[in-house]
Each structure stands twice: as structure tokens, then as C-alpha cells.
Design a protein around this motif. Structure first.
Motif, PDB file in Angstrom:
ATOM      1  N   LEU A 182      -5.726   7.828  -1.588  1.00 52.42           N
ATOM      2  CA  LEU A 182      -6.427   6.626  -1.137  1.00 52.42           C
ATOM      3  C   LEU A 182      -5.954   5.444  -1.974  1.00 52.42           C
ATOM      4  CD1 LEU A 182     -10.084   7.959  -0.847  1.00 52.42           C
ATOM      5  CD2 LEU A 182      -8.509   7.456   1.024  1.00 52.42           C
ATOM      6  N   VAL A 183      -5.610   4.356  -1.321  1.00 60.85           N
ATOM      7  CA  VAL A 183      -5.145   3.155  -2.011  1.00 60.85           C
ATOM      8  C   VAL A 183      -5.969   1.968  -1.505  1.00 60.85           C
ATOM      9  CG1 VAL A 183      -3.203   1.595  -2.405  1.00 60.85           C
ATOM     10  CG2 VAL A 183      -2.803   4.071  -2.238  1.00 60.85           C
ATOM     11  N   THR A 184      -6.555   1.237  -2.442  1.00 60.45           N
ATOM     12  CA  THR A 184      -7.296   0.018  -2.124  1.00 60.45           C
ATOM     13  C   THR A 184      -6.597  -1.144  -2.808  1.00 60.45           C
ATOM     14  OG1 THR A 184      -9.361   1.273  -2.032  1.00 60.45           O
ATOM     15  CG2 THR A 184      -9.541  -1.124  -2.221  1.00 60.45           C
ATOM     16  N   MET A 185      -6.133  -2.085  -2.018  1.00 62.95           N
ATOM     17  CA  MET A 185      -5.366  -3.216  -2.535  1.00 62.95           C
ATOM     18  C   MET A 185      -6.286  -4.392  -2.851  1.00 62.95           C
ATOM     19  SD  MET A 185      -2.349  -1.899  -2.386  1.00 62.95           S
ATOM     20  CE  MET A 185      -1.487  -3.344  -2.958  1.00 62.95           C
ATOM     21  N   ASN A 186      -5.915  -5.142  -3.886  1.00 63.54           N
ATOM     22  CA  ASN A 186      -6.602  -6.381  -4.236  1.00 63.54           C
ATOM     23  C   ASN A 186      -5.564  -7.337  -4.823  1.00 63.54           C
ATOM     24  OD1 ASN A 186      -8.436  -8.353  -4.808  1.00 63.54           O
ATOM     25  ND2 ASN A 186      -9.373  -7.298  -6.533  1.00 63.54           N
ATOM     26  N   GLY A 224       1.088   4.066  -3.032  1.00 66.39           N
ATOM     27  CA  GLY A 224       0.900   5.483  -2.712  1.00 66.39           C
ATOM     28  C   GLY A 224       2.091   6.334  -3.099  1.00 66.39           C
ATOM     29  N   SER A 225       3.291   5.769  -2.998  1.00 64.27           N
ATOM     30  CA  SER A 225       4.496   6.545  -3.331  1.00 64.27           C
ATOM     31  C   SER A 225       4.629   6.788  -4.829  1.00 64.27           C
ATOM     32  CB  SER A 225       5.756   5.858  -2.793  1.00 64.27           C
ATOM     33  OG  SER A 225       6.100   4.745  -3.574  1.00 64.27           O
ATOM     34  N   LEU A 226       3.862   6.055  -5.645  1.00 62.01           N
ATOM     35  CA  LEU A 226       3.899   6.319  -7.093  1.00 62.01           C
ATOM     36  C   LEU A 226       3.495   7.757  -7.401  1.00 62.01           C
ATOM     37  CD1 LEU A 226       2.373   3.001  -8.485  1.00 62.01           C
ATOM     38  CD2 LEU A 226       4.745   3.774  -8.721  1.00 62.01           C
ATOM     39  N   PHE A 227       2.601   8.336  -6.596  1.00 58.63           N
ATOM     40  CA  PHE A 227       2.194   9.720  -6.818  1.00 58.63           C
ATOM     41  C   PHE A 227       3.373  10.677  -6.624  1.00 58.63           C
ATOM     42  CE2 PHE A 227      -1.975   7.830  -5.788  1.00 58.63           C
ATOM     43  CZ  PHE A 227      -2.684   8.239  -6.907  1.00 58.63           C
ATOM     44  N   GLN A 249       0.835  -1.198   0.000  1.00 62.74           N
ATOM     45  CA  GLN A 249       0.000   0.000   0.000  1.00 62.74           C
ATOM     46  C   GLN A 249       0.876   1.258   0.000  1.00 62.74           C
ATOM     47  OE1 GLN A 249      -2.898  -0.061   3.147  1.00 62.74           O
ATOM     48  NE2 GLN A 249      -4.341   1.112   1.899  1.00 62.74           N
ATOM     49  N   LEU A 250       1.936   1.253   0.764  1.00 63.28           N
ATOM     50  CA  LEU A 250       2.866   2.375   0.808  1.00 63.28           C
ATOM     51  C   LEU A 250       3.550   2.568  -0.551  1.00 63.28           C
ATOM     52  CD1 LEU A 250       4.276   4.536   2.552  1.00 63.28           C
ATOM     53  CD2 LEU A 250       5.966   2.794   3.136  1.00 63.28           C
ATOM     54  N   GLU A 251       3.967   1.465  -1.172  1.00 67.30           N
ATOM     55  CA  GLU A 251       4.640   1.556  -2.469  1.00 67.30           C
ATOM     56  C   GLU A 251       3.707   2.096  -3.546  1.00 67.30           C
ATOM     57  OE1 GLU A 251       6.773  -1.997  -3.577  1.00 67.30           O
ATOM     58  OE2 GLU A 251       7.574  -2.198  -1.550  1.00 67.30           O
TER      59      GLU A 251
END
Length: 133
Positions: free
Chosen positions: A74-78, A10-13, A6-8
Motif C-alpha cells: 500500500l502506498v499513500t502519496m503526499n 512501491g518498486s522500492l520493496f 506511486q509505482l516508483e
């Protein structure tokens, strides 16, 4: 899902902001996957990393600098996929001068885990507002 993933994502932004603000367009592959599809009011739909790079180079103005700031990420993982969205403010300015244009955007991406790490593979950029001074 791990909090590291999730952190990785989000860090793309932040990485996207740096690539754009530093005009390192040939490095956009550190953020976008080879099969990226980006939709925006300015570009329409662009498919493929090479086409995104060409668009960025073609639309670059050497006299105008940018500062991209993302918030409300906001990040939603799947599993090996993720949905990520943010509000973005972009300042357009000339070296040493205050911004002459500011834009607010809403950005939404789908990310995927690749052998090189997380990358955005589909994105939508929507202009919310623009202020010109």
C-alpha cells in the motif's frame, strides 16, 4: 501525486528484496536514503546509511541464503513524501535445499523524493511469526 510516483515508491520493496537476497549490501543506498532510520526487533534502531550497511555485513551468514517476498503493498502519496507498507515473507535456506526457517513480517516505510529518485528514509520492521523446520 502521479501514478508514476506511486509505482516508483512501491518498486522500492522489490529493489530492497533484490539487494538483500543477492547480499549486495553496499547497494542499499539505491533503496534507503542517507539519513535512513530503521527500527526492528533484531537490530533495535539503526540511524544512517553507513550504519545500516555495517549491520547487514556484520549479520550476514555466507551459508544461509534468503528470498524476500512482499505482498499487499500500500502506498499513500503526499507530494514529495509517501507512506508505504507491505507484508513480507522471508525464506531462509541453504543452496539447493528447502527453507529451514520462514518468517512473516509487517514492514512500514516513509519515503521521500531525492535527487537520485525515491528512497525510504524511515522504516519499521515488525516480526509477526517465525517457523523453524
Amino acid at each position: 501525486m502521479s501514478s508514476q510516483d506511486q509505482l516508483e515508491v512501491g518498486s522500492l520493496f522489490a529493489r530492497l528484496s533484490r539487494v538483500l537476497d543477492e547480499a549486495r549490501y553496499d547497494d542499499i543506498g539505491t533503496v534507503y536514503a542517507d539519513d535512513i532510520v530503521v527500527r526492528s526487533p533484531k537490530s533495535g534502531e539503526i540511524q544512517g546509511l553507513a550504519n545500516v550497511i555495517a549491520f547487514l555485513h556484520r549479520n550476514h551468514d555466507n551459508d544461509v541464503l534468503t528470498q524476500h517476498i512482499h505482498g499487499d503493498v500500500l502506498v499513500t502519496m503526499n507530494g514529495d513524501e509517501a507512506e508505504a507498507s507491505a507484508n513480507q515473507v522471508t525464506y531462509f535456506y541453504r543452496d539447493g535445499a528447502p527453507p529451514h526457517q520462514t518468517s512473516g513480517l509487517r514492514v512500514a516505510y516513509r519515503a521521500t523524493r531525492t535527487p537520485a529518485g525515491w528512497r525510504f528514509h524511515e522504516g519499521r520492521i515488525d516480526l509477526a511469526w517465525t517457523k523453524k523446520d
